[in-house]
Write an enzyme that holds these catalytic residues in place. Structure first.
Site, PDB file in Angstrom:
ATOM      1  N   ARG A   1     -20.717  -5.855 -46.549  1.00  0.00           N
ATOM      2  CA  ARG A   1     -19.719  -5.299 -45.635  1.00  0.00           C
ATOM      3  C   ARG A   1     -20.380  -4.133 -44.922  1.00  0.00           C
ATOM      4  NH1 ARG A   1     -15.888  -4.991 -48.658  1.00  0.00           N
ATOM      5  NH2 ARG A   1     -15.238  -7.078 -48.101  1.00  0.00           N
TER       6      ARG A   1
ATOM      7  N   SER B   1       0.846  -1.182   0.000  1.00  0.00           N
ATOM      8  CA  SER B   1       0.000   0.000   0.000  1.00  0.00           C
ATOM      9  C   SER B   1       0.886   1.238   0.000  1.00  0.00           C
ATOM     10  CB  SER B   1      -0.903   0.005   1.236  1.00  0.00           C
ATOM     11  OG  SER B   1      -1.474   1.276   1.453  1.00  0.00           O
TER      12      SER B   1
END
Length: 442
Positions: A316, A277
């Site tokens: 497409r 930490s």
């Protein structure tokens, strides 16, 4: 503006993982070049291009010869990176053989085939880490087959279980993920359809049988042969999305259990090497489990985008195909990072059996109340058994006394082996045999 291969400052879950390298811009460029070179080699093998053309394209298709940031910026003009790459590769080949670069293909053929290559290469890495995790969990399940711990439902103690059964359950999910990833890995197809999925240009170039052409192209790439061009038939992407999202969730189950069981006030397990930490020197945070849990929460939404792209219009689509690229790469990276982290997590996991045993007594013996209800009913009758257990349970909590002591004061129970009946280790049901059965799966 600069570009990097990793750009992982905010992605500690996959930063530095094998999947990071396998999905980088360099890796994608490598796959795009592989797809282009394979196309020329395929045509040469079928007599549709000179053998010298294949040699020339192979020689030119070296990643170091291409400017990835430039290709990325120029991709804006055509909407995909294949268009500027083809221009650069054609120039690199030069002379009479430059004309054989990208011959007959459309951009999506190359982009989809390259994406399948990137996916295949990444999934191979994921499968390796899943194997590591499976092995680690098998060892934990066997070692702790009879390690009794509280079973918890809706966050509360329920009845006893074993850590072996829990680890066997984690392993079962990992094997389910492995099976899905393996199936998808084996089915990833090449893409070849030409301008609108008809392969018309290839027939114009002299291909007598386009099925033979497509099969040869798939073999060159080491991918599956598609039945049809899948420009707007996005089953391969959807299947890949599903397998990846499932894998993230399967690994996430282990992670969230470790996070819960590793809480300071529970401390039944701990990561082998926790993280630090910035403010609290005493902490050893469960970093690997945290990152896996984060991946499990992100993956479903990424998969949802890919499922949404299945509604692709015409031959497409405008936007649906383009929407796939980033979330698919993110999914591959997330799952690749999560698989690595879970392998490390399970290989180093520390199991605190003594704490588990201690926690079985937190409810003063009430964790076996189900067993007592079943066992006392034939002796006292169901109504009397319920009345007695309800009263003694309340007393156990109010007086902070073991349920065993209170039941021992009841004359009606003097002939029963209350020590056995209130021993949590004697009430794990079929946990041992279930663990054994789970471990038979390979």
């Amino acid at each position: 503006m600069t570009f990097g291969d990793s750009e992982a400052l905010l992605a500690p879950g996959w930063a530095g993982s094998p999947a990071s390298a396998a999905t980088s811009d360099t890796a994608y460029l490598r796959a795009l070049l592989d797809a282009e070179a394979a196309l020329t080699r395929t045509q040469a093998s079928l007599g549709l291009a000179p053998a010298e053309a294949a040699t020339a394209v192979d020689a030119a298709a070296e990643v170091s010869r291409f400017d990835t940031p430039s290709i990325a910026l120029r991709a804006r003009d055509g909407g995909n990176p294949v268009i500027p790459l083809v221009a650069d590769l054609t120039q690199a080949v030069g002379g009479e053989y430059g004309a054989y670069v990208h011959r007959g293909a459309t951009s999506q053929d190359i982009m989809d085939s390259a994406t399948m290559l990137v996916a295949a290469r990444t999934l191979d890495l994921v499968l390796g880490d899943l194997d590591r995790t499976e092995g680690a969990l098998a060892r934990l399940a066997a070692e702790h087959r009879d390690t009794v711990m509280p079973g918890r439902t809706l966050t509360q103690h329920a009845v006893p279980t074993t850590f072996g059964l829990k680890a066997a359950g984690w392993r079962s999910l990992v094997l389910d993920a492995r099976d899905r990833v393996s199936a998808v890995r084996g089915s990833l197809p090449a893409q070849l359809g030409g301008a609108a999925g008809t392969l018309a240009a290839f027939t114009a170039f002299g291909a007598a049988d386009t099925q033979v052409l497509t099969a040869a192209y798939a073999r060159e790439l080491g991918l599956a042969e598609p039945v049809l061009p899948w420009h707007t038939l996005r089953t391969p992407i959807a299947d890949l999305a599903g397998a990846l999202a499932f894998t993230a969730g399967a690994l996430g189950k282990t992670a969230v259990d470790v996070l819960t069981l590793g809480r300071t006030e529970i401390a039944e397990v701990s990561e082998g090497s926790g993280g630090g930490s910035s403010a609290m020197p005493h902490k050893a945070n469960p970093v690997r489990a945290t990152l896996v849990a984060a991946a499990a929460r992100r993956a479903p939404q990424l998969a949802a985008t890919l499922y949404g792209a299945m509604a692709a219009e015409d031959e497409r689509p405008a936007g649906a195909w383009h929407a796939e690229w980033e979330p698919l790469r993110d999914l591959l990276r997330l799952v690749g990072g999560a698989a690595r982290a879970t392998a490390e997590l399970t290989e180093g996991l520390r199991v605190h059996a003594e704490v588990m045993r201690e926690h079985l007594g937190l409810t003063h013996g009430l964790i076996v109340s189900e067993r007592l209800a079943v066992s006392l009913a034939p002796v006292l009758g169901r109504a009397r058994a319920k009345e007695l257990l309800t009263a003694t349970a309340k007393r156990a909590v109010a007086e902070n006394r073991p349920l065993l002591d209170l039941l021992g004061e009841e004359p009606e129970l003097k002939d029963l082996d209350l020590v056995d009946l209130t021993d949590p280790a004697r009430y794990t049901g079929s946990a041992g045999s279930l663990t054994d059965r789970a471990l038979e799966r390979r």
